[in-house]
Enzyme design. Structure first.
Site, PDB file in Angstrom:
ATOM      1  CB  THR A  13      -0.824  -0.069   1.208  1.00 29.91           C
ATOM      2  OG1 THR A  13      -1.980  -1.138   1.227  1.00 29.91           O
ATOM      3  CG2 THR A  13      -1.819   1.261   1.294  1.00 29.91           C
ATOM      4  CB  SER A  55       1.948  -8.155   1.165  1.00 25.72           C
ATOM      5  OG  SER A  55       0.633  -7.844   2.044  1.00 25.72           O
ATOM      6  CB  THR A  86      -0.134  -4.080   6.319  1.00 27.85           C
ATOM      7  OG1 THR A  86      -1.337  -3.918   5.317  1.00 27.85           O
ATOM      8  CG2 THR A  86       0.393  -2.545   6.138  1.00 27.85           C
ATOM      9  CG  ASP A  87      -3.387  -7.290   3.370  1.00 27.15           C
ATOM     10  OD1 ASP A  87      -3.746  -6.698   4.221  1.00 27.15           O
ATOM     11  OD2 ASP A  87      -4.139  -7.478   2.276  1.00 27.15           O
TER      12      ASP A  87
END
Length: 332
Positions: A13, A55, A86-87
């Site tokens: 992101t 990710s 972030t995932d």
């Protein structure tokens, strides 16, 4: 003399742009160069693109290649920052903690909940925190997010939208940022226990399942038929699983006798498993299952993948898993 920091971009992101199908990683590290230099302070930063992926599209082979790249660079820089979506960030930070154990410099993974192009994004602040932790001379693998630094193998994404997306699970933060600056809790930093040696092999024959009422033991048998070598189970409470009606534990016994490594933890995020309390937990330990204790699910899974990538010897697997290798677990 200013610290020399390498920033490696993998996408996510932080580098995202809006396209017809939604946000996708689109900015190169060079597109973000101006913003990164704004938060780098007196550090000397160099930048490079590793990949540009959401990710969700990061896989174990990417972990292996990223660990190799970091290993190649470790003697040329005082610290390394990895920009990541972030995932799956906590899976990457956990696996890098094992693949890069005993590394002599800070390796700091960060990302953001909004693109760096958004004027109200958290991206700049997260990068600032990561860069300055990378310049700290505190060796290890860390996650920097929302003005705090966490041990890489203890971080977990706990919120999907908030800027405070990550927490350190069952372990104190390594550092926090306030009006007093960055305060590092050196007592929380695990000791280096040996020399650094890149160890970036892994097994992809590992599965993770979550217990639910009604899960059938035939699912376990299908895993063995598909050639899986390791299984991590998020059990109930402090490690409970059924042994009446559907004898789940009895089926696990067969799998373990057939050579599969089974690790049992808890689906509760905090405080960990303690399988010697109830009958169901004791039965599971008696058949030879390993216990995850207070590890995060991300650390428990990646540790199993990493160990099975190094050895197929069952006694070695058991010995490795019982060790606290990178600060990932507390054995009480």
């Amino acid at each position: 003399m200013s610290k020399k920091i390498l920033i490696i971009n993998t996408g996510g992101t932080l580098s995202a742009v809006m396209k017809g199908n939604g946000l996708i990683p689109g900015l190169s590290i060079y597109d973000m160069q101006k913003e990164l230099k704004m938060v780098s302070g007196d550090t000397d930063i160099e930048i490079e693109d590793f990949c540009s992926l959401d990710s969700a599209n990061i896989f174990p082979e990417d972990w292996s290649q990223l660990a190799e790249r970091i290993s190649e660079c470790r003697n040329s820089y005082d610290g390394i920052v990895v920009i990541h979506g972030t995932d799956t960030l906590a899976y990457t930070s956990s696996m890098l903690s094992f693949m890069l154990r005993n590394i002599g410099i800070p390796v700091v993974i960060t990302g953001s909940q909004l693109s760096i192009t958004n004027p109200v994004a958290d991206a700049m602040e997260n990068c600032r925190c990561a860069i300055h932790m990378a310049a700290s001379q505190i060796p290890g693998v860390f996650v920097a997010f929302n003005r705090k630094v966490m041990l890489g193998c203890r971080a977990s994404k706990v919120r999907s939208l908030s800027f405070d997306a990550f927490e350190s699970i069952n372990y104190p933060n390594i550092a926090t940022i306030s009006s007093l600056g960055m305060k590092i809790d050196k007592a929380a930093v695990p000791d280096r226990t040996g020399i650094f040696k890149l160890s970036n092999t892994f097994s992809d024959k590992v599965c993770m399942i979550k217990m639910f009422p009604g899960i059938h033991r035939s699912f376990l048998e299908s895993l063995a038929d598909q050639g899986y070598k390791g299984l991590y189970i998020e059990a109930y409470g402090i490690g409970g699983m059924p042994f009446l009606k559907h004898d789940f534990i009895g089926t696990l016994d067969k799998l373990i006798k057939g050579g599969m490594t089974v690790v049992v933890g808890t689906q509760c995020r905090y405080e960990g498993s303690k399988m010697d309390v109830y009958e169901t937990g004791r039965r599971t330990l008696e058949i030879g299952a390993l216990e995850a204790h207070d590890m995060t699910g991300e650390a428990a899974l990646t540790k199993l993948m990493w160990i099975l990538g190094m050895t197929s010897d069952l006694s070695e697997i058991r010995d490795y898993y019982s060790l606290n290798i990178a600060g990932e677990m507390t054995i009480k």
